[in-house]
Design a protein around this motif. Structure first.
Motif, PDB file in Angstrom:
ATOM      1  N   THR A  82       0.827  -1.212   0.000  1.00 58.71           N
ATOM      2  CA  THR A  82       0.000   0.000   0.000  1.00 58.71           C
ATOM      3  C   THR A  82       0.860   1.260   0.000  1.00 58.71           C
ATOM      4  OG1 THR A  82      -0.132  -0.105   2.424  1.00 58.71           O
ATOM      5  CG2 THR A  82      -1.904  -1.146   1.180  1.00 58.71           C
ATOM      6  N   THR A  83       2.033   1.190   0.619  1.00 56.34           N
ATOM      7  CA  THR A  83       2.921   2.359   0.624  1.00 56.34           C
ATOM      8  C   THR A  83       3.505   2.616  -0.757  1.00 56.34           C
ATOM      9  OG1 THR A  83       3.520   1.910   2.937  1.00 56.34           O
ATOM     10  CG2 THR A  83       4.967   3.373   1.694  1.00 56.34           C
ATOM     11  N   MET A  84       3.922   1.565  -1.447  1.00 57.23           N
ATOM     12  CA  MET A  84       4.524   1.737  -2.768  1.00 57.23           C
ATOM     13  C   MET A  84       3.494   2.095  -3.836  1.00 57.23           C
ATOM     14  SD  MET A  84       7.637   1.465  -2.064  1.00 57.23           S
ATOM     15  CE  MET A  84       8.198   1.729  -3.752  1.00 57.23           C
ATOM     16  N   GLU A  85       2.207   1.941  -3.545  1.00 58.66           N
ATOM     17  CA  GLU A  85       1.156   2.317  -4.495  1.00 58.66           C
ATOM     18  C   GLU A  85       0.732   3.778  -4.372  1.00 58.66           C
ATOM     19  OE1 GLU A  85      -2.003  -0.391  -3.784  1.00 58.66           O
ATOM     20  OE2 GLU A  85      -0.985  -2.112  -4.711  1.00 58.66           O
ATOM     21  N   LEU A  86       1.323   4.524  -3.459  1.00 57.41           N
ATOM     22  CA  LEU A  86       0.990   5.930  -3.289  1.00 57.41           C
ATOM     23  C   LEU A  86       1.394   6.741  -4.521  1.00 57.41           C
ATOM     24  CD1 LEU A  86       2.137   6.542   0.403  1.00 57.41           C
ATOM     25  CD2 LEU A  86      -0.208   6.681  -0.453  1.00 57.41           C
ATOM     26  N   THR A 112      -3.260  10.631   1.910  1.00 50.52           N
ATOM     27  CA  THR A 112      -2.507   9.604   2.640  1.00 50.52           C
ATOM     28  C   THR A 112      -3.143   9.265   3.982  1.00 50.52           C
ATOM     29  OG1 THR A 112      -1.072  11.279   3.665  1.00 50.52           O
ATOM     30  CG2 THR A 112      -0.336  10.331   1.564  1.00 50.52           C
ATOM     31  N   HIS A 113      -4.403   9.687   4.197  1.00 50.24           N
ATOM     32  CA  HIS A 113      -5.029   9.442   5.497  1.00 50.24           C
ATOM     33  C   HIS A 113      -5.135   7.948   5.807  1.00 50.24           C
ATOM     34  CE1 HIS A 113      -6.247  13.669   4.986  1.00 50.24           C
ATOM     35  NE2 HIS A 113      -6.255  13.686   6.312  1.00 50.24           N
ATOM     36  N   SER A 114      -5.498   7.144   4.799  1.00 47.18           N
ATOM     37  CA  SER A 114      -5.617   5.698   5.029  1.00 47.18           C
ATOM     38  C   SER A 114      -4.260   5.084   5.351  1.00 47.18           C
ATOM     39  CB  SER A 114      -6.221   5.026   3.801  1.00 47.18           C
ATOM     40  OG  SER A 114      -5.413   5.230   2.649  1.00 47.18           O
ATOM     41  N   ASN A 115      -3.202   5.572   4.693  1.00 50.10           N
ATOM     42  CA  ASN A 115      -1.856   5.055   4.981  1.00 50.10           C
ATOM     43  C   ASN A 115      -1.394   5.454   6.375  1.00 50.10           C
ATOM     44  OD1 ASN A 115      -1.975   5.699   1.843  1.00 50.10           O
ATOM     45  ND2 ASN A 115      -0.535   4.000   2.129  1.00 50.10           N
ATOM     46  N   GLU A 116      -1.720   6.683   6.788  1.00 45.51           N
ATOM     47  CA  GLU A 116      -1.356   7.118   8.131  1.00 45.51           C
ATOM     48  C   GLU A 116      -2.121   6.326   9.186  1.00 45.51           C
ATOM     49  OE1 GLU A 116      -1.134  11.389   8.790  1.00 45.51           O
ATOM     50  OE2 GLU A 116      -1.184  11.669   6.624  1.00 45.51           O
ATOM     51  N   LEU A 117      -3.393   6.030   8.894  1.00 46.48           N
ATOM     52  CA  LEU A 117      -4.167   5.204   9.817  1.00 46.48           C
ATOM     53  C   LEU A 117      -3.593   3.796   9.884  1.00 46.48           C
ATOM     54  CD1 LEU A 117      -6.624   4.773  11.650  1.00 46.48           C
ATOM     55  CD2 LEU A 117      -7.962   4.245   9.591  1.00 46.48           C
TER      56      LEU A 117
END
Length: 234
Positions: A82-86, A112-117
Motif C-alpha cells: 500500500t505504501t509503494m502504491e501511493l 494519505t489518510h488511510s496510509n497514516e491510519l
C-alpha cells in the motif's frame, strides 16, 4: 543505505526502494516480536527457574523463532504494497536516509489518510502491544527479584535482564517516536536522526551490550583499555 552514505551518488531505483522497504519493515517487525520473546525467556529464567528446561524446550524455541519470522513477513506484506502504491510527487526526493514508510508518506502528493491510519494501527500492534507485554513481564520479574533475600541472587537476576532492558530502551524509544506519528513536526525534523540511530547505532551496539556478561569479553576489554593506558603513559 551505507553505500549511498559513502558515495556521491544518492539515487536509488524504484525497485531498489521497494526492496529496501520490504526488508526494512520485515526485519523491524521481527525485531519487535524478538524482543518480546526474549522478555518471555527472561521471565521464565527468573520467575520459574526450576521449570526453565521444561518450559523452554527445543520445540517451543523453534515455534517462537517461527513466530518472529512470521510476524516480520506479515508486517511487511501488509504495509509495504500500500505504501509503494501511493502517488509520489514528481521531484522524487526521499527526505530520509532509507526508504521507510514515514518518509514515503511525506513524499506522496495524494491523500494519505488511510496510509497514516494503517501505520498507526500496525505501529500499535507491533510496537505498543509487545512493549506492554514486555513491561508486564518485567513487572513480574521485579517482584520476584525484590523477594530474593541474598544480594548475590539479586545481582545474578539483574545481570540476566540488564542487557535485554538496554536494547529494549534503545530500540523502542527511537522507533516509537518515528512510527506512532509519521506526519508530526517532530518526526519530520528529528526523524532522520532517529532513523539513523535505530538503523545503524542500535544494531552496532547490540553485540557489545549482549556480550558484556561474557567473562572472555570483559577480559578482552580490560586488556585492551589497560594496554591503551600503558601506551599513553609510556
Amino acid at each position: 543505505m551505507l553505500v549511498h552514505l559513502r558515495g556521491p551518488d544518492k539515487t536509488i531505483s524504484y525497485l531498489g526502494c521497494a526492496v529496501q522497504l520490504y526488508i526494512f519493515l520485515g526485519l523491524g517487525a521481527a525485531e519487535c516480536v524478538l524482543l518480546l520473546v526474549m522478555a518471555f525467556d527472561r521471565y521464565v529464567a527468573v520467575c520459574r527457574p526450576l521449570h526453565y528446561t521444561v518450559i523452554m524446550q527445543p520445540h517451543v524455541c523453534h515455534k517462537l523463532a517461527l513466530l518472529v519470522w512470521a510476524s516480520g513477513i506479515f508486517g511487511t506484506l501488509v504495509q509495504s504494497p500500500t505504501t509503494m502504491e501511493l502517488p509520489f510527487c514528481h521531484h522524487h526526493q526521499v527526505d530520509d536516509f532509507v526508504c521507510e514508510v514515514p518518509a514515503l508518506i511525506r513524499l506522496a502528493c495524494g491523500d494519505t489518510h488511510s496510509n497514516e491510519l494503517q501505520i498507526s494501527v500496525i505501529g500499535s500492534v507491533f510496537l505498543m502491544v509487545p512493549l506492554l507485554l514486555i513491561l508486564i513481564s518485567y513487572g513480574h520479574i521485579a517482584r520476584t527479584v525484590l523477594a530474593i533475600q541474598s544480594h548475590e541472587g539479586r545481582r545474578k537476576a539483574f545481570q540476566t535482564c540488564s542487557s535485554h532492558l538496554a536494547v529494549v530502551f534503545l530500540f523502542y524509544c527511537t522507533v516509537t517516536a518515528v512510527y506512532i506519528q509519521p506526519r508530526s513536526h517532530f518526526s519530520q525534523k528529528g526523524g532522520k536522526f532517529l532513523t539513523l540511530f535505530y538503523t545503524v547505532v542500535t544494531p552496532t551496539l547490540n553485540p557489545l551490550i549482549y556480550t558484556l556478561r561474557n567473562k572472555d569479553m570483559k577480559g578482552a576489554l580490560k586488556r585492551l583499555f589497560g594496554k591503551d593506558r600503558t601506551s599513553n603513559v609510556q
